[in-house]
Write an enzyme that holds these catalytic residues in place. Structure first.
Site, PDB file in Angstrom:
ATOM      1  N   ASP A 261     -18.866  25.092   5.763  1.00 16.65           N
ATOM      2  CA  ASP A 261     -19.483  23.775   5.835  1.00 16.65           C
ATOM      3  C   ASP A 261     -20.482  23.774   7.006  1.00 16.65           C
ATOM      4  O   ASP A 261     -20.525  24.701   7.819  1.00 16.65           O
ATOM      5  CB  ASP A 261     -18.444  22.659   5.942  1.00 16.65           C
TER       6      ASP A 261
HETATM    7  C1  BGC Z   1     -20.676  18.100   4.291  1.00 19.42           C
HETATM    8  C2  BGC Z   1     -20.742  18.927   3.040  1.00 19.42           C
HETATM    9  C3  BGC Z   1     -22.179  19.169   2.640  1.00 19.42           C
HETATM   10  C4  BGC Z   1     -22.921  19.793   3.803  1.00 19.42           C
HETATM   11  C5  BGC Z   1     -24.354  20.125   3.496  1.00 19.42           C
HETATM   12  C6  BGC Z   1     -21.613  18.599   5.384  1.00 19.42           C
HETATM   13  O1  BGC Z   1     -21.739  17.680   6.409  1.00 19.42           O
HETATM   14  O2  BGC Z   1     -19.354  18.088   4.762  1.00 19.42           O
HETATM   15  O3  BGC Z   1     -20.031  18.290   2.015  1.00 19.42           O
HETATM   16  O4  BGC Z   1     -22.240  19.977   1.501  1.00 19.42           O
HETATM   17  O5  BGC Z   1     -22.881  18.913   4.896  1.00 19.42           O
HETATM   18  O6  BGC Z   1     -25.133  19.000   3.434  1.00 19.42           O
END
Ligand code: BGC
Length: 708
Positions: A261
């Site tokens: 993540d």
């Molecule tokens: C989120 C994810 C997301 C990623 C990319 C993160 O803050 O937890 O779900 O895919 O950002 O935008």
């Protein structure tokens, strides 16, 4: 494929360490006044082979520029992977996942994902961070909006449907997009619903609740998986070797890419398990994380980790192989510019708008109705009141990709279209006296309350998931007029509001309905379409009940109003405001007892269960029918109800249709005390009906016979 393998090995042999780490490094787009872009330093990194994938770059021309930097200017000409969060639509926005889950229609879930993929791929996107598969039972947690609700079985079906829609059966198609199942696993269990907090739950809960949707996504061929940001019982998931490598790769056989993540690799330092970038990079890579999203920790730390002996080059190579294999599967080597061909035919866009309207109609849940809905066609004067009545941008919800407020139909516009003969009087409700004046002058009041889009989603936990105080004051003042009041709730979560349910004539849960919000709602208010959704999660009566969900386990002291020492509260009921599966429509259905095809069942045999449903109202209708099981006596306690199947039926007035379910004996096995799946002999109750409310379920029994 042999050729692919040879190509990958050839590239690996040619790559420097910096280029290998580059393939494991995802950079984020830059942002300027015009939107996302890649500025010179990042283009230079791409040309130098220091980046393998890009997050958040939007628009075909920006993506083309980035891809050219990789394919034309880098030494090995390895194409970039462009990635974005496309959760519920790209340009045409469909209802948020929690809303779409309410449709209980896997085919619809696939069709909307397909449309989103076509639109995103046309702009050059090759991978989406969806589906989100966190079984979510805590509406304080803002990301419940991204989930398919409280049930692991539903979420598993959602997983399959979405993977199929995004990926098709051929990732190389120029309109296919790789899916990412996220956030592995148990993110929704953060302490007290507070975003990014830690989670700690049992192995049984992991096996029974959080893992099944991910297992289903792997079986469906999901290309990527993202570990959650959080830590679980002392181990951050980004560093969780037992789960990432042990469960995902070894047990489930997942051979796709694990993407961290956002910044999660660097955050291992703040979690307190890594002293520096080298340790953080080593922990994540050794656990199984192939790509470091945006934190730069692999770039900074992996060479050093290698020098210190914290990682082996074979582990780096294995991760690079998986990344290259994904790029090959996506057809990026052969046709790096095939995605990003830009504009879609007007007829395609029109079809997606129609699909958005259909999906929105199916997602709306009619929570209560005293007969006020549908509104009579001859209604003369309609008051449209509340902060969400004319708020097109809010309809798009928290992940709006390329969705535009200007291309979104507000509720007000939808009501005006649906009731062309009516005089529509609008007041946003900020000025209560003005709103009351509008209400007084009307035959019926349509009140639009709830959350704005930025009140749910990531980092939007709410300790009190309620209707904001000012809106309550407005609603109470409107109720006091004694007119018929129809409330439409926009929200990313169930909102605790017993006071509202006491007074409103009808209440609709509309979630965030997307681009066609107003038209879909207009269809329902006018009766041109009947509401089709049912709750994919229990709607709490009080925040103090959270988590409240239907799949509870039995207690030795079941609630008994006559007995003080039983499982209940002194101050609120145990039951939610509305149970899982609740949702009304404009007709009523009558259910027979379920019929089982056999009385006894042996391992490997198939059980067919039939139930007849009669439409006993005056209009045609659709209904989701549920099949639950209950294992009353087992070696470990079993939930009071477990969902094992659902289906949607359609029936004309007076018509009787048969819903048919087929179950294998796998449906009755569960992890035993040692965590091993086991089918135990004995009686199983099969319960069918319109939802999880036990008073509405009818039952039959089958006997499981094993060789034990
Ligand atoms: C989120 C994810 C997301 C990623 C990319 C993160 O803050 O937890 O779900 O895919 O950002 O935008």
């Amino acid at each position: 494929m042999m050729e692919d393998a040879a190509r990958i090995e050839g590239l690996l042999r040619a790559m420097t360490l910096e280029e290998k780490v580059g393939q494991l490094t995802m950079i984020r787009a830059d942002f300027d006044a015009a939107g996302s872009t890649l500025l010179a330093p990042k283009l230079a990194d791409i040309a130098a082979g220091r980046a393998g994938s890009v997050l958040d770059l939007r628009g075909a021309s920006a993506i083309l520029l980035g891809q050219k930097a990789a394919v034309e200017n880098s030494r090995l000409k390895i194409p970039l992977l462009f990635t974005l969060d496309v959760l519920h639509g790209y340009r045409t926005i469909f209802p948020v996942p929690l809303g779409e889950a309410a449709a209980f229609e896997p085919d619809l879930w696939t069709r909307t994902a397909r449309a989103a993929a076509v639109e995103a791929a046309a702009d050059g996107i090759a991978l989406t961070y969806a589906p989100m598969l966190d079984v979510a039972r805590d509406p304080r947690w803002g990301r419940i909006v991204e989930s398919a609700g409280e049930d692991p079985f539903v979420t598993a079906r959602f997983a399959e449907a979405k993977v199929k829609g995004f990926q098709t059966d051929d990732l190389a198609r120029s309109d296919a997009v790789a899916a990412t199942a996220k956030h592995f696993a148990g993110y929704a269990a953060v302490n007290a619903g507070r975003e990014y907090a830690s989670a700690d739950f049992s192995q049984r809960t992991l096996e029974e609740v959080y893992l099944p949707p991910f297992a289903a996504s792997v079986n469906a061929g999901v290309a990527a998986i993202m570990p959650a940001f959080i830590e679980l019982a002392g181990v951050p998931l980004t560093a969780h070797r037992a789960l990432l490598t042990g469960v995902l790769r070894k047990r489930f056989g997942f051979d796709g890419v694990l993407v961290s993540d956002f910044f999660a690799v660097a955050e291992l330092i703040k979690h307190g398990v890594a002293a520096d970038a080298a340790e953080a990079a080593a922990l994540a890579l050794n656990a199984g994380v192939d790509i470091d999203m945006a934190s730069g920790t692999y770039t900074e730390g992996l060479p050093e980790a290698l020098a210190r002996g914290l990682v082996r080059i074979e582990t780096i190579d294995a991760a690079v192989r998986r990344v290259l294999a994904l790029k090959l599967a996506l057809g990026l080597f052969e046709k790096p510019y095939a995605r990003g061909e830009g504009a879609l035919a007007p007829a395609t866009i029109e079809a997606y708008r129609a699909l958005a309207r259909e999906a929105a109609r199916q997602s709306v849940v009619l929570l209560q109705n005293n007969g006020a809905l549908p509104l009579p066609a001859q209604t003369g004067r309609l008051a449209v009141i509340g902060p969400l009545a004319d708020a097109p941008g809010e309809m798009l919800g928290p992940w709006r990709a390329a969705g535009e407020a200007s291309e979104t139909v507000s509720f007000l516009a939808g009501v005006e279209t649906a009731f062309p003969q009516a005089t529509v009087i609008h007041a946003n409700g900020g000025d209560i006296p003005a709103a009351l004046e509008a209400a007084r002058a009307s035959d019926a009041v349509l009140l639009f309350l709830g959350e704005t889009a930025n009140m749910s989603g990531e980092a939007n936990s709410r300790a009190r998931p309620v209707i904001p105080e000012a809106q309550r004051a407005l609603a109470e003042a409107v109720f006091a007029l004694g007119k018929p009041v129809i409330v439409t709730l926009t929200s990313g979560r169930p909102l605790v509001a017993p006071w509202l349910f006491e007074k409103a004539h009808a209440v609709l849960a509309a979630w965030f309905l997307g681009s066609e919000a107003g038209n879909a709602l207009g269809d329902i208010l006018s009766g041109a379409a009947a509401p089709g959704g049912k709750l994919p999660l229990s709607w709490p009566f009080d925040a103090g009940q959270i988590p409240v969900y239907y799949g509870e386990r039995p207690t030795g002291r079941p609630a008994d109003p006559e007995n003080h020492d039983t499982s209940k509260y002194l101050d609120v009921p145990n039951a939610p405001q509305f149970p899982f599966g609740h949702g009304l429509t404009y007709t009523r259905f009558d259910y027979t007892e379920p019929r089982a095809s056999v009385a006894t069942l042996r391992p490997g045999e198939i059980l067919t269960v039939e139930v007849d449903i009669a439409n006993i109202g005056d209009v045609a209708g659709e209904e989701t029918v549920y099949l639950f099981i209950r294992d009353p006596l087992a070696s470990v306690t079993r939930p009071l109800l477990e969902l094992k199947a659902f289906t949607r039926i359609k029936a004309l007035p007076g018509e009787r249709v048969t819903a048919r379910f087929h179950l294998t004996t796998d449906a009755f096995s569960f992890p035993d005390a040692d965590g091993k799946p086991r089918l135990e002999p004995g009686e199983i109750e099969i319960l069918t009906g319109p939802g999880a409310a036990s008073s509405l379920l009818k039952r039959c029994r089958v006997h499981i016979v094993t060789n034990e």
